[in-house]
Motif scaffolding. Structure first.
Motif, PDB file in Angstrom:
ATOM      1  N   ARG A  16       0.882  -1.168   0.000  1.00 29.59           N
ATOM      2  CA  ARG A  16       0.000   0.000   0.000  1.00 29.59           C
ATOM      3  C   ARG A  16       0.918   1.215   0.000  1.00 29.59           C
ATOM      4  O   ARG A  16       1.651   1.444   0.955  1.00 29.59           O
ATOM      5  CB  ARG A  16      -0.895   0.001   1.241  1.00 29.59           C
ATOM      6  CG  ARG A  16      -1.765   1.229   1.399  1.00 29.59           C
ATOM      7  CD  ARG A  16      -2.840   1.008   2.469  1.00 29.59           C
ATOM      8  NE  ARG A  16      -2.292   0.506   3.733  1.00 29.59           N
ATOM      9  CZ  ARG A  16      -1.705   1.296   4.634  1.00 29.59           C
ATOM     10  NH1 ARG A  16      -1.590   2.581   4.438  1.00 29.59           N
ATOM     11  NH2 ARG A  16      -1.230   0.773   5.755  1.00 29.59           N
ATOM     12  N   GLU A  28      -1.171   6.024  -6.035  1.00 32.68           N
ATOM     13  CA  GLU A  28      -1.852   5.573  -4.824  1.00 32.68           C
ATOM     14  C   GLU A  28      -2.362   4.176  -5.100  1.00 32.68           C
ATOM     15  O   GLU A  28      -3.434   4.008  -5.675  1.00 32.68           O
ATOM     16  CB  GLU A  28      -3.005   6.505  -4.469  1.00 32.68           C
ATOM     17  CG  GLU A  28      -2.591   7.632  -3.550  1.00 32.68           C
ATOM     18  CD  GLU A  28      -3.720   8.589  -3.259  1.00 32.68           C
ATOM     19  OE1 GLU A  28      -4.685   8.148  -2.613  1.00 32.68           O
ATOM     20  OE2 GLU A  28      -3.635   9.744  -3.702  1.00 32.68           O
ATOM     21  N   GLU A  30      -2.755  -0.082  -3.988  1.00 31.38           N
ATOM     22  CA  GLU A  30      -2.821  -1.067  -2.928  1.00 31.38           C
ATOM     23  C   GLU A  30      -3.122  -2.414  -3.568  1.00 31.38           C
ATOM     24  O   GLU A  30      -4.051  -2.525  -4.372  1.00 31.38           O
ATOM     25  CB  GLU A  30      -3.927  -0.690  -1.938  1.00 31.38           C
ATOM     26  CG  GLU A  30      -4.009  -1.636  -0.766  1.00 31.38           C
ATOM     27  CD  GLU A  30      -4.963  -1.140   0.310  1.00 31.38           C
ATOM     28  OE1 GLU A  30      -5.513  -0.039   0.152  1.00 31.38           O
ATOM     29  OE2 GLU A  30      -5.157  -1.876   1.275  1.00 31.38           O
ATOM     30  N   GLY A  64       2.701   4.755   3.396  1.00 28.93           N
ATOM     31  CA  GLY A  64       2.298   3.411   3.023  1.00 28.93           C
ATOM     32  C   GLY A  64       2.926   2.350   3.884  1.00 28.93           C
ATOM     33  O   GLY A  64       3.511   2.631   4.937  1.00 28.93           O
TER      34      GLY A  64
END
Lengths: 378, 225
Positions: A16, A28, A30, A64
């Motif tokens: 992430r 961004e 994940e 993250g």
């Protein structure tokens, strides 16, 4: 973190990350990846390579959490950032990054500096045999062919027994045969090691052919993930339809719904054409489009009878051209459809410009794509 | 022929080369790879001797080494005599004066090493030192040799800084160029010519041999490839 979560992470990679790369572009993403090949697919500039660099420790994410084999590699909250050389990561660079002044043997040995000499030699010879390059031992990288260089680079990455292998479009330049042989050898190696392999590509043909799972990245966001079939067969997003190579995408409105049949009747905007499509939940506030692959459309020279296919459309052949081994036809049936045929089929039907033809489209070849707001996917 | 001046000059050039190899290489590495925002200041300081008149550098070194300065006093209390007008003083001056000739070719060569090779080395578990010794140094050996050769040649021909901080003491600080200057001042053109010609031939031979060898062995010339 609970014990169950720890054990779930034992053989997998969990990522992430957030990284601002420019004022109007941020990554961004994940995702999780288990053993086997996961294709990370996206167009150039989608953030694929940056994501790999974050996992490898070459780029520090802004925020993250990266966990590999239950080991935290990066955690912005707890200020953990394991340096690249201690991450147990294998990385195959796009340019392979073989050391030009070292021989094949020295290149492959490079990551085994701390291993006793006897063990080192054994591991090097085993991996060289697995990748069929034992005969190249004394050669320098510039004396090898493209495929041989890929094999040396793979052997060099894998001889260190990494916990994850990251491949940054390494095979794109190779011919299909060499590529499939190398992938087969890689799979054979991974059968006994069972590590996650993240394979970055921008080529549709690779993305949906080589891996067990596909992650689609667009503008720094994960927009779809699943098996190739799942991602391809349910392109609920126009973006994915475009990415996955759906040649026919039409604006449409839902005319009627038959829940008993599991179908819907759709009207293609600006035409008289109606299509029967599978029943799906749609958001009527967002644009609705229907996507059909050119290869899924059949052509008949007379009105077909006794067919299971629910959509038969009458049209006129407006153009026909050949592209390598595919005949690309454009048929106007109220709207222009792109249809792909084999040269043989084209020959037998004796298709010519201006011919009247019938298009046959199965209900399940019609994919509804709803909206273009990618952030709400999954 | 001024043999003592010739031997002194060769000794000076060798010592300066060794010292600069030891301190110039880390500086070149640091300048190449640092992300420090004020890096350009460090680059300017290193390059300063290229543009500064040697007398200016020599003057400030003389002041810095002199008995009025803390550094000069410290050295004197430690060694029993001052730094100016000694061989050690010459070495200090020459090291600073030749610094850009060591650092710039090395930094240029380091910068040409493909960064993915450095990343690949790190991912394969190598420390920065191992990456430098096994990857960066072999791939930029041409630039390192260039740096050493230029430093050697530059120190051989040095005049202004030596005159300012070394003076003209036979066997201690009288280098070839000062011996030639002395001869000319004394209108002894024949002696000046002997020494000058020797310096010319020797410098040319050293450069030619090293450049030729460098080219054929490593075939990489970072300045113009």
């Amino acid at each position: 973190m609970t014990a169950a979560m720890l054990s779930a992470a034992a053989t997998s990679l969990s990522v992430r990350v957030r990284k601002i790369l420019a004022r109007d572009f941020s990554l961004e993403a994940e995702f999780e990846a288990g053993a086997g090949i996961t294709m990370l697919f996206g167009q150039s500039g989608s953030g694929k390579s940056t994501l790999l660099s974050c996992i490898a420790g070459l780029i520090v994410p802004d925020a993250g959490h990266i966990v590999l084999d239950a080991k935290v590699l990066f955690d912005s909250q707890h200020k953990v950032n394991i340096p690249a050389r201690k991450r147990s990561v294998g990385y195959l660079f796009q340019n392979l990054a073989l050391f030009p002044h070292l021989t094949v043997e020295q290149n492959v040995q490079y990551g085994l500096a701390k291993v006793p000499a006897a063990v080192r030699e054994k591991r090097v010879s085993t991996i060289l045999e697995s990748f069929r390059i034992a005969h190249l031992l004394a050669g320098k990288p510039n004396e090898l062919s493209g495929g041989e260089r890929q094999r040396v680079a793979l052997a060099r990455s894998l001889v260190t027994d990494p916990k994850v292998l990251l491949l940054d479009e390494p095979l794109t330049a190779l011919d299909a045969l060499t590529k499939s042989q190398i992938i087969a050898d890689l799979r054979a190696w991974n059968a006994s090691h069972e590590i996650p392999i993240i394979y970055v590509t921008h080529a549709v043909t690779e993305a949906f052919a080589l891996g067990e799972r596909v992650i689609v990245l667009d503008k720094g966001r994960v927009v779809a993930k699943g098996t190739p079939q799942e991602v391809l067969d349910a392109p609920r997003r126009e973006l994915i339809a475009n990415l996955a190579g759906f040649e026919n995408v039409f604006d449409t409105t839902v005319e009627s719904v038959s829940e008993a049949q599991g179908t819907m009747n759709c009207h293609l905007t600006g035409s008289e054409v109606n299509l029967e499509v599978p029943l799906v939940t749609v958001d009527h506030d967002a644009p609705i489009r229907v996507a059909i692959r050119a290869g899924d459309i059949m052509v008949a020279t007379g009105k077909p009878v006794g067919l299971s296919a629910r959509n038969t459309l009458k049209g006129v052949l407006v153009s026909l051209r050949r592209e390598v081994v595919t005949m690309i036809a454009t048929v106007n049936a109220g709207v222009n459809f792109e249809v792909h045929l084999t040269p043989n089929a084209c020959c037998e039907l004796n298709l010519k410009h201006g011919d009247e033809v019938w298009l046959v489209i199965k209900t399940y070849s019609c994919h509804l794509v709803n909206g273009d707001d990618v952030s709400a996917v999954n | 022929m001024h043999w003592s001046a010739i031997i002194l000059t060769l000794r000076l050039a060798l010592v300066v080369c060794m010292i600069l190899l030891a301190i110039g290489m880390p500086i070149a590495y640091w300048i190449t790879y640092t992300h420090w925002r004020w890096r350009f200041l460090a680059e300017s300081v290193v390059a300063l001797p290229l543009v500064l008149p040697p007398t200016v550098l020599g003057f400030y070194l003389l002041v810095a080494m002199g008995p009025q300065s803390p550094v000069g006093r410290l050295y004197e209390s430690w060694m029993g005599h001052g730094l100016p007008f000694t061989f050690a003083g010459l070495v200090v001056g020459s090291v600073l004066y030749s610094l850009p000739f060591t650092v710039q070719p090395m930094a240029a060569a380091f910068a040409l090493v493909d960064p993915t090779l450095i990343n690949a080395s790190a991912i394969l578990g190598a420390s920065r030192l191992r990456t430098f010794v096994r990857i960066i140094l072999p791939l930029s050996i041409g630039g390192v040799i260039t740096g050493v050769v230029l430093t050697f040649a530059h120190t051989l021909g040095e005049f202004g800084v030596v005159l300012m901080i070394g003076g003209n003491i036979p066997g201690v600080s009288r280098t070839i160029s000062i011996a030639i200057y002395d001869d000319v001042q004394a209108l002894d053109y024949a002696s000046a010519n002997n020494t000058a010609l020797l310096l010319l031939v020797f410098s040319f031979a050293v450069l030619s041999i090293l450049y030729a060898v460098n080219r054929s062995i490593w075939a990489v010339w970072p300045m113009h490839r």
